[in-house]
Structures are given as C-alpha cells and as structure tokens.
Scaffold this motif. Structure first.
Motif, PDB file in Angstrom:
ATOM      1  N   GLU A  66      -1.447 -10.930   1.627  1.00 37.13           N
ATOM      2  CA  GLU A  66      -1.859 -10.688   0.390  1.00 37.13           C
ATOM      3  C   GLU A  66      -1.131  -9.956  -0.595  1.00 37.13           C
ATOM      4  N   ARG A  67       0.303  -9.505  -0.277  1.00 37.46           N
ATOM      5  CA  ARG A  67       2.400  -9.062  -0.714  1.00 37.46           C
ATOM      6  C   ARG A  67       2.845 -10.322  -0.557  1.00 37.46           C
ATOM      7  N   GLU A  68       3.012 -11.075   0.095  1.00 36.94           N
ATOM      8  CA  GLU A  68       3.656 -12.346   0.186  1.00 36.94           C
ATOM      9  C   GLU A  68       4.457 -12.668  -1.835  1.00 36.94           C
TER      10      GLU A  68
ATOM     11  N   SER B 107       1.794  -8.025   4.714  1.00 36.91           N
ATOM     12  CA  SER B 107       0.774  -8.776   4.553  1.00 36.91           C
ATOM     13  C   SER B 107       0.364 -10.367   3.661  1.00 36.91           C
TER      14      SER B 107
END
Length: 337
Positions: free
Chosen positions: A44-46, A42
């Motif tokens: 936000e997790r990149e 996602s």
C-alpha cells in the motif's frame, strides 16, 4: 547514521555530517562503518515510495527503489513475500556511541577543555537579560556564554528564562543472535508503520532492533530495561522479513529516555527572547549521535558569528507556532521522507 534520509530537504546538512564521520574514522579508537540502509515498503506504500524516490533522485539524493524480486536478489537473507520492495539508501552507516563520546572527550581535553563530574547543574544564572553562567550544586560557574544541551532536562533547567516545545520519550533496544548469524554485508533498515529499525552489531553477527518510542511522563523513574511486550513484538515482526529469526538468542536489551520535538528535529538556536549568551541544543529525537557534528558547527556559528556551511533554519526555535510541550509524539522509526 541516517542523516541522508533524515534531511532529504537539506542535503548540505546530511553532507556535513557524513563528511565528518568519514574523516573522523580511525581517530584514536573510533571507527565509522558505512552500511547501506533499506526501508521496507508495503504494497500500500509502493506508489508513494516510488514517487518519493523519483523526486529525490532528481535532486541528487543517492537512493533507489528495488522491487521485491530485485531486493531478494540483492539481499538473500531477507523474505520480501509480504513487501513490494525496498527503498535503498547508500549514504548511511553506524558507529559505537561510547567510543565516539570517549574519542571526542579525549580530543577536547587535548584542546584545553575541562570536564567535571559529581557537580550537578541546577539552572541558568542570568541578570538583566544577560547570561552570567551556570548555577550548580557547587555555586555559580561564571561564563559569558552557556550552551544548554541537557537532553530532556533542558526545559526544566531553562524554565525561568525560556520555554521550549520539548518532551521526554522512552525508546527501547534488543540485540539478538539469529541462526545462522548475520554477515558483514547485512544492511541496516526500518519498517515504516511498525515503529522499529534494525542494524547489525559491530561483530557483524548480531542484530540490534530498536524503536517502540512513546512519550514518557515520568522520565526519572522510567525503566532502563526493555519491555517484554516490545521483545514479543520484535520476535513476531522480524521473521516476517528476515530468515533465521524463528528462535534467536537474546544477547542484550535496554531502554532509555531522550528528548522529542513536535517535528522530530532538534532545536539548536540562540533564541531572540532568551538571555544574551544562551545557546540551546536539545530535542535530538533519537538522532543525537548522528547529528553531533552538525550541532557542533551550528553552536559554533551561533557563539562566534561565523557562517555555517548549511542553513540553520530547520533548527530554529521560532519554526514552532506553539512552545507547549503537550504535543502529539511522533516516532522517527516510522521512516523519513
């Protein structure tokens, strides 16, 4: 089989498992299908995912980060509009568990092992801190060594002799036929934060989705069928990343109970405070099949004193500060780092 992403801190453990399955492929009816895996990332997790890939590739782990455009080109069946990209793992694959078990049993039988059904093991027989054998409904089966590998039942069987931080949990699977069906190049994968993983079935057309693992307080009476809520979750989630899943046909579904540990890794050990001659192999937390060759090597090392080709430290019981089974359950389908 996702040992490489599961043991990035112990690459020799992953290598031992992968080497076994590649060599065992073609034994009797057993087949191991190598298939790459993708961890959907996602936005936000990149940042975390890119840093992890950079660190692990520097340590020789076979993986890479593909941004959304690169991932769409590599996997045209996917929709990455809601994702920053994927982490692709190369050293992964899958097999049929029933065929694997039957093949191992046949090989073991040829090597002199015997199997008994209809006899229930009720506990460990030990005197003065030394194993005598196994207590069964057919009397004590004497032996100077016992391997306790009874899944979530292991703590109860060993309760008078050893305490283990292991608790039962229930997990679910459902198999769907998308329209159009999948193809043989469809990768396996998982969606961190959504508690599911996926892979194509061996017919290369159907999609298995599993997960939604939760602690189970009544394992004996737990339903063997998946919950409608789980299937609804799957039918809502999968179309967010896979095309042709708007109205899939439900092919099969089930649920089962496994054994969990606080850190999601198994206990394979001959604990110092256990009766002499006891080896414990439990708490595989959903990784039992893929960890089987590693667990077997570890058990052999503990029984014979032979060196293992990897560290046994991640499997030792004393890595836990507490042996209470009242720990917070963590689902491995959130992904591994």
């Amino acid at each position: 089989m996702t040992m490489a992403p599961s043991y990035t801190d112990y690459p020799a453990i992953a290598a031992a498992a992968n080497d076994f399955f590649r060599e065992y492929d073609g034994t009797r009816d057993f087949s191991y299908v190598e298939s790459e895996s993708v961890e959907l990332v996602s936005p936000e997790r990149e940042g975390e995912a890119r840093r992890r890939v950079e660190r692990l590739t520097g340590e020789g782990v076979a993986l890479e980060f593909l941004d959304a455009a690169e991932a769409a080109s590599a996997y045209p069946r996917f929709d990455f509009s809601s994702f920053a990209g994927v982490v692709r793992h190369d050293e992964t694959g899958f097999c049929d568990p029933e065929t694997f078990a039957e093949t191992l049993a046949a090989d073991a039988s040829d090597a002199g092992a015997t199997f008994e059904t209809g006899v229930e093991v009720t506990g460990l027989a030990a005197e003065d801190g030394v194993v005598r054998g196994a207590e069964t409904t057919d009397g004590v089966r004497e032996s100077d060594a016992v391997v306790a590998a009874a899944g979530w039942r292991t703590p109860d069987l060993l309760a008078p002799h050893l305490r283990l931080p292991v608790r039962p949990y229930r997990t679910q699977c459902a198999v769907y036929r998308p329209d159009p069906p999948l193809t043989a190049d469809h990768p396996m994968g998982w969606v961190p934060g959504e508690h599911v993983y996926f892979r194509r079935m061996q017919n290369d057309e159907d999609l298995l989705v599993g997960g939604w693992s939760v602690a189970e307080d009544a394992p004996e009476s737990a339903s063997r069928e998946s919950d409608e809520a789980f299937r609804d979750h799957v039918r809502a989630l999968v179309p967010t990343f896979l095309t042709g899943f708007d109205d899939p046909r439900l092919v099969d579904h089930w649920a089962g109970v496994d054994a969990a540990t606080p850190d999601t890794r198994p206990i394979v050990d001959a604990p110092a405070d256990a009766p002499e001659g006891l080896v414990v192999a439990t708490g595989f937390h959903g990784r039992g099949i893929m960890t089987a060759p590693v667990a077997a090597t570890a058990v052999r090392s503990l029984l014979t004193g032979a060196d293992a080709p990897f560290s046994l430290d991640p499997f030792r019981l004393d890595r836990f500060d507490s042996r209470s089974a009242e720990f917070e359950f963590h689902s491995i389908s959130d992904g591994d780092s």
